[in-house]
Enzyme design. Structure first.
Site, PDB file in Angstrom:
ATOM      1  N   ASP A  82     -10.520   1.903  -3.623  1.00 27.82           N
ATOM      2  CA  ASP A  82     -11.032   1.695  -2.267  1.00 27.82           C
ATOM      3  C   ASP A  82     -12.555   1.669  -2.241  1.00 27.82           C
ATOM      4  O   ASP A  82     -13.156   1.261  -1.237  1.00 27.82           O
ATOM      5  CB  ASP A  82     -10.536   2.811  -1.337  1.00 27.82           C
ATOM      6  CG  ASP A  82      -9.145   2.528  -0.789  1.00 27.82           C
ATOM      7  OD1 ASP A  82      -8.647   1.403  -0.978  1.00 27.82           O
ATOM      8  OD2 ASP A  82      -8.549   3.442  -0.176  1.00 27.82           O
TER       9      ASP A  82
ATOM     10  N   ASP B 225       0.827  -1.212   0.000  1.00 20.99           N
ATOM     11  CA  ASP B 225       0.000   0.000   0.000  1.00 20.99           C
ATOM     12  C   ASP B 225       0.863   1.264   0.000  1.00 20.99           C
ATOM     13  O   ASP B 225       2.054   1.232   0.367  1.00 20.99           O
ATOM     14  CB  ASP B 225      -0.935  -0.004   1.212  1.00 20.99           C
ATOM     15  CG  ASP B 225      -2.287   0.607   0.890  1.00 20.99           C
ATOM     16  OD1 ASP B 225      -2.392   1.363  -0.086  1.00 20.99           O
ATOM     17  OD2 ASP B 225      -3.260   0.321   1.624  1.00 20.99           O
TER      18      ASP B 225
END
Length: 719
Positions: free
Chosen positions: A537, A475
């Protein structure tokens, strides 16, 4: 050979599958773009080296009496600043006397036996039919030499380009702009297609008419960004998915970039793409070389879908690493966020047993004192308060329940509240005489420093070496600020590639999924190292229609990740049917973002059915052609399909967005089938010919509610 030099006309002819690219050497001095378009044969290509007089367009000093000779009116391959061309230059270099003028002249050419690798950066592999050309230009006054590289994929509509700048003089030079490609087109009758967005709304399609002056996409965030993807396409006015001429350009780079189009006073169009020139300056000492990232250029004479399929096949064959297994995962993030312990994880993992899920991924919160997003990044040691028996225990629980084990890292970040910051505050990017600027309560590690890169490699290795990890989620949750010098962003990206190259080489069997707040770093260079990327997301199925549809314009579905999450959705609050969420997610690398314990018995049965279906669908997707059938941007529904390369098997995904009271007769036309084959609708046991499915279509049923999804599966049958 797909590349030839026609010596009697001083013209290079580059031929791909359906295109021709002609480069002319004008008066043995200047390199001109003569033609880029549909494949042609031509008797005398030098007739395309046309120049005409234009008021206020200056001439080179050798052409004092030839007012029709001006760089300002020539279509060029490597335009520069200061010698008569007032349009955007592709290269700008400052010399010690402050001059930024360059007069790059043709010097030589060379046919290369292999596609050249690019130093410190990823690039595409060559296939069995790839030819390469190097053309060298030189400015005699400054000693600047530029090598232009052209790589033609003979059986594809693909041309890749990059360049090297070499200082053959004695003075220090400063490069302030170096585009990987520049070419000029003879007219301006195009629309510009770009992929715009923001966090949770990545890669939405925007099409605007090309205008006079400069149109530009760029990122100044030191990433390829959520906002604008490093891709653009010039589309003829009559273009749709299956008709019309399209030029697509995609940059293999993960940092600041720019893609610029200028329509000039003569209505010609200049196209450029490369490293962003904003906040960029690169010193080049005597005998040093600077190399740019690769640009992928795709030409399609048959509309957007053909362009997309060319990108998809190219990236699947020559960019993505195919030896990885792409498992069906369950990720605990939306199930638990930071609030978990060993007992909770054990129950979650055990509840996934028997559902067809293949890997459990433990997300953020497993390390140091990480109970929220305010601390501990950089300290990659287990949080013993949450996990007193360590990650080894979680891995063992996964093994007992026949699941692989995956782990989340955010390796490029550091928290001020961490042991790493306490011991090495100099590792964080900052301006020395100013306070830190925070985003998501975190700072960024300075990957322009080798010692920082080596720390990341060691920290990850110390965890991975002691665990049976098969999957890493990598990430990156903030953009980079406080760039104290103009080299930092590019050095950072080179440092990132150094780290990723080390990790992927050391652990070749660990699948790495890329992520940057979802899809904030979705670019070809990251796909080289992380062959699948968390697409957004936003896990809402209806929002994902737009995101995945837009992403598919250039990136293959094999590179996307889609998960089924709970409803009401955590990002939008929307309630959609479980079946629809599965259909949309199965169009990418499939998984779940939820806690299986909270599923009803009926939903658990649907999970079993979905995972079983996907285990077969996955084999088709990875050897298929992708067709966009209906756009959510243009109507109230969305449809796409996967057709196996041998045309024997087809999956069609259809979603109606908002329902209506009318019971219309709506036929969905398929694409890419064999007209003569007989296809069986597996679920309904109904047979169709390929020509019927493509020309009459599928009669869609009346929809019982909003957000209704349907998946069709067809197989060839022999009569």
């Amino acid at each position: 050979m797909s590349i030839t030099f026609i010596s009697e006309h001083n013209v290079f002819k580059l031929d791909g599958k359906d295109y021709t690219y002609l480069i002319g050497v004008y008066d043995n001095r200047y390199l001109l773009t003569l033609y880029y378009g549909k494949k042609i044969e031509i008797v005398d290509p030098s007739r395309l080296m046309v120049t005409r007089e234009l008021g206020f367009s200056p001439s080179p000093h050798e052409d004092f009496y030839r007012r029709d000779r001006s760089l300002d009116t020539m279509l060029q391959e490597c335009p520069t600043f200061g010698y008569g061309d007032f349009r955007i230059p592709s290269i700008m270099i400052e010399q010690e006397n402050g001059s930024r003028c360059l007069d790059l002249r043709y010097k030589s050419y060379e046919f290369l036996s292999d596609k050249p690798l690019i130093s410190q950066m990823p690039s595409l592999k060559e296939d069995d039919h790839c030819d390469s050309l190097k053309i060298t230009l030189k400015d005699e006054v400054s000693g600047v030499e530029v090598d232009l590289f052209y790589n033609v994929y003979q059986n594809r509509n693909v041309l890749t380009r990059h360049l090297k700048i070499r200082n053959t003089g004695k003075e220090k030079l400063i490069i302030s702009k170096a585009m990987s490609c520049s070419f000029d087109l003879r007219d301006n009758q195009f629309d510009l297609l770009q992929l715009i967005g923001t966090h949770c709304e990545e890669r939405h399609i925007e099409v605007t008419p090309l205008r006079h002056g400069i149109s530009k996409i760029e990122s100044r965030r030191c990433t390829s960004s959520h906002m604008l993807n490093p891709f653009m396409a010039l589309c003829r006015k009559d273009v749709n998915e299956y008709n019309g001429e399209v030029y697509g350009i995609n940059l293999v780079y993960s940092g600041n970039y720019e893609g610029t189009i200028e329509v000039d006073q003569r209505h010609t169009t200049r196209v450029q793409m490369g490293i962003g020139s904003f906040d960029f300056a690169w010193p080049l000492m005597a005998n040093e070389v600077f190399e740019t990232p690769e640009v992928v250029m795709v030409y399609s004479p048959n509309g957007l879908n053909a362009m997309s399929q060319t990108f998809h096949d190219l990236y699947n064959d020559c960019l993505l690493k195919k030896h990885y297994h792409h498992p069906i995962v369950v990720n605990n993030w939306e199930a638990t966020y930071f609030d978990f312990n060993e007992e909770k994880l054990t129950k979650l993992i055990e509840s996934a047993k028997g559902l067809g899920i293949e890997t459990f991924v433990l997300d953020d919160g497993w390390f140091a004192k990480r109970n929220n997003d305010e601390s501990s990044l950089g300290d990659w040691v287990v949080n013993t308060q949450k996990l007193p028996n360590g990650l080894e225990k979680i891995a063992d629980i996964c093994k007992k329940n026949k699941l692989g084990f995956g782990l989340w890292f955010e390796p490029e970040m550091i928290s001020e509240e961490s042991s790493l910051y306490k011991n090495h505050p100099e590792y964080a990017i900052r301006i020395s005489n100013r306070p830190h600027l925070y985003s998501r309560c975190q700072l960024v590690l300075d990957l322009s420093k080798k010692e920082v890169c080596d720390y990341i490699i060691k920290a990850i290795s110390d965890v991975v070496d002691n665990l049976p990890i098969t999957y890493i989620k990598w990430d990156f949750n903030r953009n980079i600020t406080e760039t104290q010098n103009k080299q930092l962003c590019h050095k950072y990206v080179l440092g990132l590639y150094y780290v990723l190259d080390a990790i992927t080489s050391k652990y070749p069997n660990i699948m790495i999924e890329g992520c940057s707040g979802g899809g904030g770093r979705f670019d070809p260079a990251m796909l080289y190292y992380t062959p699948q990327i968390w697409t957004s997301d936003d896990t809402d199925a209806i929002e994902r229609l737009y995101i995945q549809y837009g992403t598919s314009i250039v990136y293959p579905p094999t590179s996307m990740v889609g998960h089924v999450s709970v409803t009401p959705n955590h990002q939008t609050g929307r309630v959609t049917p479980f079946k629809t969420r599965g259909i949309v997610a199965m169009s990418a690398n499939f998984g779940y973002e939820l806690n299986p314990q909270v599923l009803s018995e009926a939903e658990q049965e649907m999970v079993k059915a979905q995972t079983k279906e996907y285990q077969h669908l996955r084999k088709v997707i990875y050897n298929s052609s992708f067709y966009r059938l209906r756009s959510p941007y243009k109507g109230n529904d969305c449809a796409w399909s996967f057709v196996s390369k041998n045309k024997k098997e087809v999956y069609v995904m259809y979603v109606r967005i908002l329902n209506a009271a009318t019971n219309e007769f709506d036929y969905l036309l398929l694409k890419g089938l064999d007209e003569k084959k007989i296809y069986l609708d597996v679920a309904n046991n109904v047979k169709y010919t390929g020509s019927e499915l493509m020309n009459v279509g599928l009669l869609l049923p009346r929809h019982p509610y909003d957000f209704n999804g349907i998946m069709y599966h067809f197989k060839e049958v022999r009569e």
